[in-house]
Design an enzyme around this catalytic site. Structure first.
Site, PDB file in Angstrom:
ATOM      1  N   GLY A 249     -22.294  45.083  48.941  1.00 14.12           N
ATOM      2  CA  GLY A 249     -22.302  46.056  50.033  1.00 14.12           C
ATOM      3  C   GLY A 249     -23.626  46.804  49.965  1.00 14.12           C
ATOM      4  O   GLY A 249     -24.024  47.263  48.886  1.00 14.12           O
TER       5      GLY A 249
ATOM      6  N   ASP B  55     -26.394  45.454  56.911  1.00 14.34           N
ATOM      7  CA  ASP B  55     -27.228  45.324  55.708  1.00 14.34           C
ATOM      8  C   ASP B  55     -28.653  45.745  56.004  1.00 14.34           C
ATOM      9  O   ASP B  55     -29.432  46.050  55.090  1.00 14.34           O
ATOM     10  CB  ASP B  55     -27.182  43.890  55.190  1.00 14.34           C
TER      11      ASP B  55
ATOM     12  N   ASN C 264     -25.982  41.667  59.482  1.00 18.00           N
ATOM     13  CA  ASN C 264     -24.729  41.963  58.750  1.00 18.00           C
ATOM     14  C   ASN C 264     -24.076  40.650  58.341  1.00 18.00           C
ATOM     15  O   ASN C 264     -24.606  39.563  58.596  1.00 18.00           O
ATOM     16  CB  ASN C 264     -23.799  42.811  59.633  1.00 18.00           C
TER      17      ASN C 264
HETATM   18  O1  MRU Z   1     -22.556  39.998  50.762  1.00 19.10           O
HETATM   19  P1  MRU Z   1     -22.021  41.403  50.791  1.00 19.10           P
HETATM   20  O2  MRU Z   1     -20.557  41.486  50.447  1.00 19.10           O
HETATM   21  O3  MRU Z   1     -22.869  42.347  49.980  1.00 19.10           O
HETATM   22  O4  MRU Z   1     -22.169  41.825  52.312  1.00 19.10           O
HETATM   23  C1  MRU Z   1     -21.778  43.117  52.712  1.00 19.10           C
HETATM   24  C2  MRU Z   1     -21.830  43.321  54.171  1.00 19.10           C
HETATM   25  O5  MRU Z   1     -22.272  42.493  54.935  1.00 19.10           O
HETATM   26  C3  MRU Z   1     -21.411  44.670  54.657  1.00 19.10           C
HETATM   27  O6  MRU Z   1     -20.820  44.595  55.911  1.00 19.10           O
HETATM   28  C4  MRU Z   1     -22.658  45.541  54.737  1.00 19.10           C
HETATM   29  O7  MRU Z   1     -23.336  45.540  53.512  1.00 19.10           O
HETATM   30  C5  MRU Z   1     -22.364  46.906  55.113  1.00 19.10           C
HETATM   31  S1  MRU Z   1     -21.662  47.759  53.755  1.00 19.10           S
HETATM   32  C6  MRU Z   1     -21.366  49.375  54.104  1.00 19.10           C
END
Ligand code: MRU
Length: 346
Positions: A48, A237, A247
């Site tokens: 995240g 992201d 995202n």
């Molecule tokens: O691969 P991840 O689990 O790190 O991806 C996370 C996401 O895509 C979330 O939607 C994004 O980081 C927003 S978190 C508040």
């Protein structure tokens, strides 16, 4: 909800929830090593965008303690290497944002090595505290768009676990839930291949007694056509000055489907996720291990050497986004001019 990551003052260590074990077991990792933090980010024990930003900030503070440097030059050299070690995932801007911020603080601090280390520990903790405040502000900003009785479609996990506390989408849902006496529901998309929607979002909203329905990613069109949701709220992201939102993979498909069904599509993120420099064509989309797709629960679900394409993120263009909700305010129908107005204030 507990904190996803915190600094332990007594031992100068970092404690984080191991998200690979959820929802079956709630376990923590405690470490004083920046390399261990880098590994946690890489293998997604912590994930995240805001959460990995906080982890990288604290990882830099650990590196300063670990460095045993006697001169500022040696300390800076060690910290530059630590930043490279911690920048293990390319897409979420929060990682490089946090390591660069820590490097700047080290560079700008005068005094003994011990004083610089103390300053870095304080800054690592402050990044986490700021994140908590920004998430709460996001939830409050979103109240202008989220009405009582709404059912909100989510993807991936942008809840407490993706931040230090509360979440971004998590804050939107939780603040509306508090404000509207619980009259808010969620549809969570499972989010293949890592299933953050099933493992994490469904888990944490159910812990808070929020009415949550889990669907597979392929059901989104049907759920929209049947009128089961009022809006989509997704995290980010990286958000570009053009209003493009990067995202979790599947966000773009959800946005196209939402447009077709006239369902408002909102992306939420703290200011630390906004990247006013990079152009859309230059964003690096992380490609992950093909086995994330081939294997479920330690078993191949396909031919072991099946050819696989596994991009972890996608990019949604501004014309599919009704609003970007941040701690600084809401940008409706985002474009470069509106983004500059909000994010180039200082
Ligand atoms: O691969 P991840 O689990 O790190 O991806 C996370 C996401 O895509 C979330 O939607 C994004 O980081 C927003 S978190 C508040």
């Amino acid at each position: 909800m507990y904190r996803t990551i915190e600094w332990l003052d007594d031992s100068s260590q970092v404690r984080l929830v191991d998200q690979t074990k959820l929802p079956l077991v709630l376990e923590h990792i405690v470490t004083g090593s920046h390399e261990r933090i880098a590994k946690s980010i890489k293998i997604m024990e912590i994930r995240g965008a805001p959460a990995i930003g906080a982890a990288a900030g604290m990882g830099m503070a650990l590196a300063a303690i670990e460095s045993k440097a006697r001169t500022k030059g040696d300390l800076m050299e060690f910290l530059e290497k630590a930043a490279d070690t911690l920048n293990t995932r390319p897409t979420a801007v929060n990682l490089t944002w946090a390591t660069s911020r820590m490097l700047e603080v080290a560079k700008d601090t005068d005094g003994s090595i011990d004083e610089i280390i103390k300053r870095l520990v304080d800054e690592g903790k402050e990044i986490a505290e700021e994140d908590v405040r920004m998430c709460r502000a996001i939830g409050e900003q979103a109240l202008s768009l989220i009405k009582p009785g709404y059912t909100i479609q989510t993807i991936c996990n942008a809840g407490s676990l993706a931040t230090v506390h509360l979440g971004t989408v998590g804050a939107v849902v939780r603040v509306a839930y508090e404000t509207y006496n619980g009259d808010i529901k969620v549809y969570a998309a499972e989010t293949r291949p890592r299933q953050q929607g099933a493992r994490l979002t469904t888990y944490e909203f159910m812990e808070d007694n929020i009415d949550t329905t889990l669907i597979t990613d392929g059901m989104i069109g049907t759920v929209f056509r049947e009128g089961r949701v009022d809006c989509c709220v997704v995290g980010a992201d990286r958000i570009l000055r053009t209003g493009h939102v990067i995202n979790k993979i599947g966000t773009y498909t959800m946005a196209i489907t939402a447009k077709y069904h006239n369902i408002p599509f909102y992306s939420v993120a703290p200011a630390s996720t906004v990247d006013m420099i990079t152009n859309p064509e230059d964003v690096v989309i992380e490609e992950r291990d093909p086995d994330e797709i081939r294997i479920i629960n330690n078993q191949y679900i396909t031919v072991p050497d099946a050819k696989v394409y596994n991009p972890a993120f996608d990019m949604t263009p501004p014309e599919l986004i009704d609003a970007i909700i941040t701690d600084r305010g809401v940008v409706r129908n985002p474009n470069e001019e509106k983004m500059r107005k909000l994010f180039e204030k200082e």
